[in-house]
Design a protein around this motif. Structure first.
Motif, PDB file in Angstrom:
ATOM      1  N   GLY A 115       0.847  -1.178   0.000  1.00 37.80           N
ATOM      2  CA  GLY A 115       0.000   0.000   0.000  1.00 37.80           C
ATOM      3  C   GLY A 115       0.882   1.226   0.000  1.00 37.80           C
ATOM      4  N   SER A 116       0.318   2.340   0.367  1.00 38.59           N
ATOM      5  CA  SER A 116       1.110   3.569   0.330  1.00 38.59           C
ATOM      6  C   SER A 116       2.276   3.529   1.316  1.00 38.59           C
ATOM      7  N   ALA A 117       2.204   2.674   2.348  1.00 37.61           N
ATOM      8  CA  ALA A 117       3.309   2.590   3.313  1.00 37.61           C
ATOM      9  C   ALA A 117       4.582   2.043   2.692  1.00 37.61           C
ATOM     10  N   ARG A 118       4.490   1.347   1.557  1.00 41.60           N
ATOM     11  CA  ARG A 118       5.685   0.812   0.890  1.00 41.60           C
ATOM     12  C   ARG A 118       6.312   1.845  -0.062  1.00 41.60           C
ATOM     13  N   GLU A 119       5.704   3.022  -0.157  1.00 39.61           N
ATOM     14  CA  GLU A 119       6.232   4.039  -1.068  1.00 39.61           C
ATOM     15  C   GLU A 119       7.392   4.791  -0.425  1.00 39.61           C
ATOM     16  N   GLU A 120       7.946   5.723  -1.177  1.00 35.99           N
ATOM     17  CA  GLU A 120       9.093   6.486  -0.699  1.00 35.99           C
ATOM     18  C   GLU A 120       8.758   7.965  -0.692  1.00 35.99           C
ATOM     19  N   LEU A 121       9.504   8.710   0.076  1.00 39.25           N
ATOM     20  CA  LEU A 121       9.339  10.161   0.104  1.00 39.25           C
ATOM     21  C   LEU A 121       9.400  10.738  -1.306  1.00 39.25           C
ATOM     22  N   GLY A 122       8.450  11.571  -1.639  1.00 44.51           N
ATOM     23  CA  GLY A 122       8.435  12.191  -2.949  1.00 44.51           C
ATOM     24  C   GLY A 122       7.848  11.312  -4.030  1.00 44.51           C
ATOM     25  N   LYS A 123       7.457  10.086  -3.673  1.00 48.42           N
ATOM     26  CA  LYS A 123       6.877   9.164  -4.654  1.00 48.42           C
ATOM     27  C   LYS A 123       5.587   8.569  -4.093  1.00 48.42           C
ATOM     28  N   SER A 124       4.764   9.453  -3.555  1.00 48.60           N
ATOM     29  CA  SER A 124       3.512   8.989  -2.963  1.00 48.60           C
ATOM     30  C   SER A 124       2.473   8.720  -4.049  1.00 48.60           C
ATOM     31  N   GLY A 125       1.525   7.870  -3.716  1.00 48.49           N
ATOM     32  CA  GLY A 125       0.412   7.578  -4.623  1.00 48.49           C
ATOM     33  C   GLY A 125       0.658   6.447  -5.597  1.00 48.49           C
ATOM     34  N   PHE A 126       1.838   5.799  -5.531  1.00 43.52           N
ATOM     35  CA  PHE A 126       2.160   4.751  -6.515  1.00 43.52           C
ATOM     36  C   PHE A 126       1.206   3.553  -6.397  1.00 43.52           C
ATOM     37  N   GLN A 158       9.242   0.140 -12.028  1.00 41.32           N
ATOM     38  CA  GLN A 158      10.130  -0.347 -10.975  1.00 41.32           C
ATOM     39  C   GLN A 158       9.332  -0.672  -9.703  1.00 41.32           C
ATOM     40  N   PHE A 159       8.326   0.140  -9.421  1.00 39.52           N
ATOM     41  CA  PHE A 159       7.489  -0.126  -8.250  1.00 39.52           C
ATOM     42  C   PHE A 159       6.757  -1.462  -8.413  1.00 39.52           C
ATOM     43  N   PHE A 160       6.283  -1.723  -9.607  1.00 32.63           N
ATOM     44  CA  PHE A 160       5.594  -2.992  -9.870  1.00 32.63           C
ATOM     45  C   PHE A 160       6.558  -4.167  -9.686  1.00 32.63           C
ATOM     46  N   LEU A 161       7.728  -4.067 -10.265  1.00 33.30           N
ATOM     47  CA  LEU A 161       8.690  -5.164 -10.179  1.00 33.30           C
ATOM     48  C   LEU A 161       9.100  -5.439  -8.726  1.00 33.30           C
ATOM     49  N   ARG A 162       9.095  -4.392  -7.904  1.00 40.88           N
ATOM     50  CA  ARG A 162       9.506  -4.578  -6.511  1.00 40.88           C
ATOM     51  C   ARG A 162       8.437  -5.269  -5.675  1.00 40.88           C
ATOM     52  N   TRP A 163       7.157  -4.958  -5.906  1.00 38.93           N
ATOM     53  CA  TRP A 163       6.141  -5.345  -4.936  1.00 38.93           C
ATOM     54  C   TRP A 163       5.060  -6.286  -5.448  1.00 38.93           C
ATOM     55  N   TYR A 164       4.928  -6.498  -6.746  1.00 38.35           N
ATOM     56  CA  TYR A 164       3.777  -7.222  -7.266  1.00 38.35           C
ATOM     57  C   TYR A 164       4.113  -8.634  -7.733  1.00 38.35           C
ATOM     58  N   GLY A 165       5.055  -9.274  -7.059  1.00 35.99           N
ATOM     59  CA  GLY A 165       5.362 -10.666  -7.347  1.00 35.99           C
ATOM     60  C   GLY A 165       4.396 -11.599  -6.630  1.00 35.99           C
ATOM     61  N   PRO A 166       4.300 -12.823  -7.084  1.00 40.20           N
ATOM     62  CA  PRO A 166       3.369 -13.771  -6.449  1.00 40.20           C
ATOM     63  C   PRO A 166       3.705 -14.058  -4.992  1.00 40.20           C
ATOM     64  N   ASN A 167       4.969 -13.950  -4.621  1.00 37.27           N
ATOM     65  CA  ASN A 167       5.356 -14.202  -3.233  1.00 37.27           C
ATOM     66  C   ASN A 167       4.948 -13.081  -2.297  1.00 37.27           C
ATOM     67  N   ASN A 168       4.396 -11.988  -2.830  1.00 37.41           N
ATOM     68  CA  ASN A 168       3.872 -10.902  -1.993  1.00 37.41           C
ATOM     69  C   ASN A 168       2.362 -10.777  -2.182  1.00 37.41           C
ATOM     70  N   ALA A 169       1.719 -11.887  -2.536  1.00 36.86           N
ATOM     71  CA  ALA A 169       0.282 -11.849  -2.850  1.00 36.86           C
ATOM     72  C   ALA A 169      -0.433 -13.025  -2.209  1.00 36.86           C
ATOM     73  N   VAL A 170      -1.721 -12.837  -1.988  1.00 32.43           N
ATOM     74  CA  VAL A 170      -2.624 -13.898  -1.528  1.00 32.43           C
ATOM     75  C   VAL A 170      -3.774 -13.984  -2.515  1.00 32.43           C
ATOM     76  N   LEU A 171      -3.964 -15.153  -3.100  1.00 34.87           N
ATOM     77  CA  LEU A 171      -5.098 -15.419  -3.986  1.00 34.87           C
ATOM     78  C   LEU A 171      -6.148 -16.174  -3.169  1.00 34.87           C
ATOM     79  N   THR A 172      -7.320 -15.569  -3.024  1.00 33.79           N
ATOM     80  CA  THR A 172      -8.396 -16.186  -2.241  1.00 33.79           C
ATOM     81  C   THR A 172      -9.601 -16.403  -3.141  1.00 33.79           C
ATOM     82  N   ILE A 173     -10.102 -17.627  -3.126  1.00 33.48           N
ATOM     83  CA  ILE A 173     -11.227 -18.021  -3.977  1.00 33.48           C
ATOM     84  C   ILE A 173     -12.303 -18.604  -3.079  1.00 33.48           C
ATOM     85  N   GLY A 174     -13.502 -18.073  -3.176  1.00 27.83           N
ATOM     86  CA  GLY A 174     -14.592 -18.578  -2.359  1.00 27.83           C
ATOM     87  C   GLY A 174     -15.865 -18.696  -3.166  1.00 27.83           C
ATOM     88  N   GLY A 175     -16.626 -19.744  -2.921  1.00 24.10           N
ATOM     89  CA  GLY A 175     -17.900 -19.906  -3.610  1.00 24.10           C
ATOM     90  C   GLY A 175     -18.187 -21.347  -3.931  1.00 24.10           C
TER      91      GLY A 175
END
Length: 946
Positions: free
Chosen positions: A79-90, A223-240
């Motif tokens: 979330g925004s807590a993983r951002e850096e000074l001057g690069k908010s909103g990523f 670069q922000f995507f490559l740093r944080w959006y890997g499968p090892n930083n994700a949870v896939l939840t399926i219900g139904g």
């Protein structure tokens, strides 16, 4: 899942069964089963199985076969807590960008694919995580997995500069509309900036600072995507309504080849620590002065958080709270509350009050009263009912939270992301059960009493003399020339998946699932109330909707707001109990009773654990049959209504709706807001309310809709006994709509000070509402024009031009009349351009008609969405309310389905020609006159300033 009725103590005493072992080797790659959670049927819990792919993706599956649908959620721990000074909103920017297509999904196709599948979708971002989710008929599951996997593993190469530029404009529009142009919209941003040290992960807003958004480049985002959006930083939840052994191979197929991202470590818990009170203030385009106090405490999951929640409840939740009794009841404040807000790294204890102007109190006076309330807790102590109310609320909230598959999936995803424990219901219940008076008083002294915090004053422009104290803190702001630090985003390599199948081929959905329309039973009570009910055994709950024919349309224009005021008075004192006593009794039962008024009815919504239904209905009878109509209650509500209306008159959307209704309905009651006008509310008396109650609030002609886990033989005696002594029939509704003659193809301008956005309404009278007639056909016609996210209007104004956060059109109506309306809130500098695009799209659709592709898209989207229409008790109440309103059986759904399949291009185009003539429409604009008038003059329409 069916739950039996349990006491809170019993719930907490029952253990939760779980085991961990390797899953069957017949599954792809021997996907390890990390945990299997299968609690007993009589436990409030969410069963699940948890797996982990070789690339680190956590997969949680919850089987719930009660409805033929599935909810898919992908939560990234960024979330925004993983951002850096001057690069908010990523992180928030990515919430937008990841709907723009990926390598195998074309630009603007994501929304279209899900909508055409009959589903709903969205994404949300906060400081700690971003999630993307969709609910679809279960036969569409594979397609959803393909979509989510494509944007996880095949996104970056598909991003274009044009997409980036448009979404950059859209984010800025969202900030303008939802933050800068909203009363008190910058409150949290300013408080966070003062609460947390410069550079703290919570010191900038989730949506980002405008300067940071302007500086953002596509390279930064990649670069922000490559740093944080890997499968090892994700949870896939399926219900139904899924089978785990069938789902896992699909998950492995689409997500398994995606490479791991960089390793992610937990962030350090970092609640703020202040050495003294920090006073800050701002002027805003508001009517009521606001005081907001925020004190740092712990962090989410801390053992003291539940006791702090109880403390906040005592201080500022409901009309039994200290702040209500000391500020709202004596009309020193229009509203006052307290809360304990928790995030992953830090929590804050908050108190707020909207000062009542007539009381003549400054925010310094309000602060003194709040601090006296805090000091009084030491002497008052913690009462048994304080704890019992909190425990009843958490029990009820836990059970009600199981009513939808999306609600259960959201809980599983959240708890896995932050606590590595998907189902925490038993632990949470136990933590509240264990709270004692000493626990609450301990956290009160440790974290809140005489502890420094941020004190924010928001006052109307020109009224700085009302602030609580002079500002003594100025936050440090980012300077791009000076505040340069080493970035963790530099030079991350691209990651490519290697597939053994053609990922460019979109999966084909299976056969549509069989849809089960709720089976209903009906009867009429002796007093003339028509009852329609259905059995729903998924949770041990009962929901009731009582509709009494006494709504706004029974009032004259001079009486506008009378029905709404009567509804509000029903939740005040009765002849036998104070409002506080009634509220406390409901809270201890975990029940909810809400009253409101719409055009034709006063509605009472009742929600209860079925085990407490009889006790709840006894209170409902007291509320309905024995209101006290005390003068002091009325005067307080009257002042709150007046101040609330003054507040609304600062809101551009409210002003636009008001002006539009007046143009459409002239002097009729339909032209006025349901809350009333400043004149009608001020002239109202408690005797008016009593007289209206005696004349109109009668049972005959009323409607009662029920959704319960009780069967007909169990529930019908309870309903027959309900309100048995209530008799009578109100006056018949004598109401006709006559649309006034107004100058069409004309701009009606309403000035609003300091407005960075303009609110636009374009429309005309249309036709009354029906279930299967021409009104319904018109909604089908409008679907591709402005009724879906990827409609022509929204794709133009939002996705192509970047003028707005969202634009749409719709048909609305009741049995008397109807309207066609198009609307948007747009940047002030593109007000005229937006109107031009609206008119172009409407005119083009009217002249050229719907395409064959659009017609098929509409058919698929609407017919396949039926699986989602009856899932929750609330959805069932709405469905059955329609049946009673139009004296129809459930067969109307099949008639609609047939109509969707059979309606022709010719019929759609005929309706477009009939109802979309822009020469017959008015254009309402609410904005800053000096900014928008020169633009509007260039359009060539006559302009009338209202």
């Amino acid at each position: 899942m069916q739950l039996s009725k349990l006491t809170l103590a019993a719930l907490c005493a029952i253990g939760v069964a779980a085991c961990a072992h390797q899953y069957s080797s017949s599954l792809p790659g021997g996907i390890p089963l990390i945990e299997q959670h299968q609690p007993a049927d009589d436990v409030v819990a969410i069963p699940y199985q948890k797996f982990e792919l070789a690339n680190g993706l956590t997969v949680i599956i919850h089987e719930d076969h009660s409805d033929p649908l599935v909810h898919v959620d992908v939560t990234y721990h960024v979330g925004s807590a993983r951002e850096e000074l001057g690069k908010s909103g990523f992180a928030h920017f990515f919430e937008h960008m990841m709907f723009q297509g990926s390598e195998n999904v074309a630009d603007e196709e994501h929304f279209k694919i899900v909508t055409e599948a009959g589903g709903t979708l969205n994404g949300t971002t906060n400081a700690d995580r971003t999630n993307y989710f969709q609910t679809v008929p279960v036969n569409q599951l594979e397609k959803m997995l393909w979509l989510e996997a494509d944007r996880m593993g095949f996104f970056l190469d598909a991003v274009t500069q044009e997409q980036f530029d448009v979404q950059q404009a859209t984010v800025k529009n969202e900030r303008g509309q939802m933050v800068d142009n909203r009363p008190y919209g910058r409150l949290w941003e300013r408080v966070s900036q003062a609460m947390y040290d410069f550079g703290h992960p919570y010191s900038w807003p989730v949506i980002g600072h405008m300067d940071d958004i302007d500086r953002t480049t596509m390279a930064d985002l990649k670069q922000f995507f490559l740093r944080w959006y890997g499968p090892n930083n994700a949870v896939l939840t399926i219900g139904g309504a899924v089978d785990t052994e069938q789902v896992l191979p699909l998950v492995e197929k689409y997500f398994g080849p995606i490479p791991r991202g960089p390793e992610v470590t937990a962030m350090e818990k970092s609640p703020a620590r202040l050495s003294e009170n920090r006073y800050i203030s701002m002027e805003d385009n508001v009517h009521l002065p606001l005081l907001f106090i925020s004190i740092p405490t712990v962090y989410a999951g801390h053992p003291d958080a539940p006791a702090l929640n109880v403390l906040a409840d005592i201080l500022g939740s409901g009309n039994n709270s200290l702040l209500y009794q000391s500020l709202v009841r004596p009309s020193l404040a229009v509203q006052a509350s307290a809360g304990h807000s928790c995030m992953e790294l830090a929590c804050t204890f908050t108190m707020m009050a909207l000062a009542h102007p007539a009381a003549g109190k400054s925010l310094a006076d309000i602060e003194a009263i709040i601090r006296q309330n805090l000091a009084d807790i030491q002497q008052r102590g913690v009462l048994d009912n304080d704890l019992n109310r909190a425990k009843a609320a958490i029990e009820a909230r836990s059970i009600f939270g199981l009513q939808s598959v999306s609600g259960k999936v959201s809980q599983l995803a959240y708890n896995q992301t932050f606590f590595k424990q998907p189902d925490r219901i038993a632990d949470i219940l136990a933590s509240y059960q264990a709270i004692t008076e000493d626990d609450v008083l301990r956290v009160y002294r440790q974290y809140v009493l005489e502890q420094p915090g941020v004190i924010m004053s928001v006052v109307p422009r020109g009224q700085l003399h009302l602030i609580a104290a002079e500002d003594n803190f100025t936050p440090r702001t980012f300077d791009p020339e000076l505040d340069v630090s080493e970035s963790q985003l530099a030079d991350l390599p691209m990651r490519r998946a290697v597939d053994n199948f053609d990922r460019s081929v979109m999966p084909v959905a299976g056969a549509n699932p069989a849809i089960r329309v709720p089976e209903t039973w009906s009867m009429q009570l002796a007093n003339g109330i028509d009852v329609l009910a259905t059995e729903n055994d998924e949770t041990p709950t009962t929901a009731l909707l009582l509709k009494i024919p006494a709504g706004n349309f029974y009032n004259s224009p001079e009486q506008a707001g009378l029905a709404a005021m009567l509804a509000a008075m029903l939740r005040e004192s009765t002849q036998n109990f104070s409002a506080e006593a009634i509220s406390m009794a409901l809270d201890l039962l975990g029940s909810t009773v809400r009253a409101s008024a719409n055009d034709q009815d006063i509605n009472l919504f009742i929600s209860s654990l079925t085990s407490n239904l009889v006790a709840t209905l006894e209170l409902v009878e007291e509320i309905l049959l024995r209101p006290a109509f005390k003068e002091e209650d009325f005067k307080r509500l009257q002042q709150q209504a007046l101040q609330g209306l003054e507040h609304s008159l600062k809101d551009g959307s409210f002003l636009a709706n008001n002006a539009y209704r007046q143009l459409m309905y002239g002097d009729s009651i339909a032209a006025l807001p349901g809350i009333g006008t400043l004149e009608s509310i001020a002239a109202m008396t408690v005797e008016d309310i009593q007289a209206y109650y005696q004349q109109q609030f009668k049972p005959a002609g009323g409607k009662l809709i029920a959704v319960s886990d009780l069967s007909e033989p169990e529930l019908s005696p309870v309903l027959i006994g309900l309100l048995a002594d209530w008799q009578g029939k109100g006056a018949a509704l004598e109401f006709m709509v006559e649309h006034p003659e107004v100058k069409t193809a004309t701009v009606y301008l309403v000035h609003k000070d300091n407005s960075p956005h303009s609110d636009i309404r374009i429309g005309r009278p249309a036709l009354p509402r029906d279930l299967t007639g021409e009104f319904y056909e018109a909604t089908l016609m409008n679907f591709v024009l402005g009724g879906a996210f990827n409609s022509r209007i929204n794709l133009n104004l939002r996705e192509d031009k970047g003028y707005t956060y969202g634009a749409r059109s719709w048909f609305s109506g009741d049995q008397f009349s109807g309207l066609f309306t198009a609307s948007a809130s747009v940047r002030a500098d593109v007000t005229a351009a937006s109107i031009r695009e609206f008119m172009h799209e409407i005119d083009h659709y009217r002249s050229s008609g719907i395409t064959a592709e659009e017609l098929q898209f509409m058919r698929n989207a609407i017919n396949q969405s039926e699986a989602l229409r009856y899932e929750t008790p609330s959805a069932k109440l709405g469905f059955m309310a329609q049946m009673l309103e139009f004296s129809s059986g459930p067969e109307f759904t099949e008639q609609r389905n047939q109509l969707v399949e059979s309606i022709s291009q010719e019929r759609i185009n005929q309706l477009a020609k009939q109802y979309l003539d822009t020469a017959e429409m008015v254009i309402v604009v609410v904005g800053e006159r000096d900014k928008v008038l020169p633009q509007l003059e260039e359009l060539g329409y006559p302009i009338i300033e209202l």
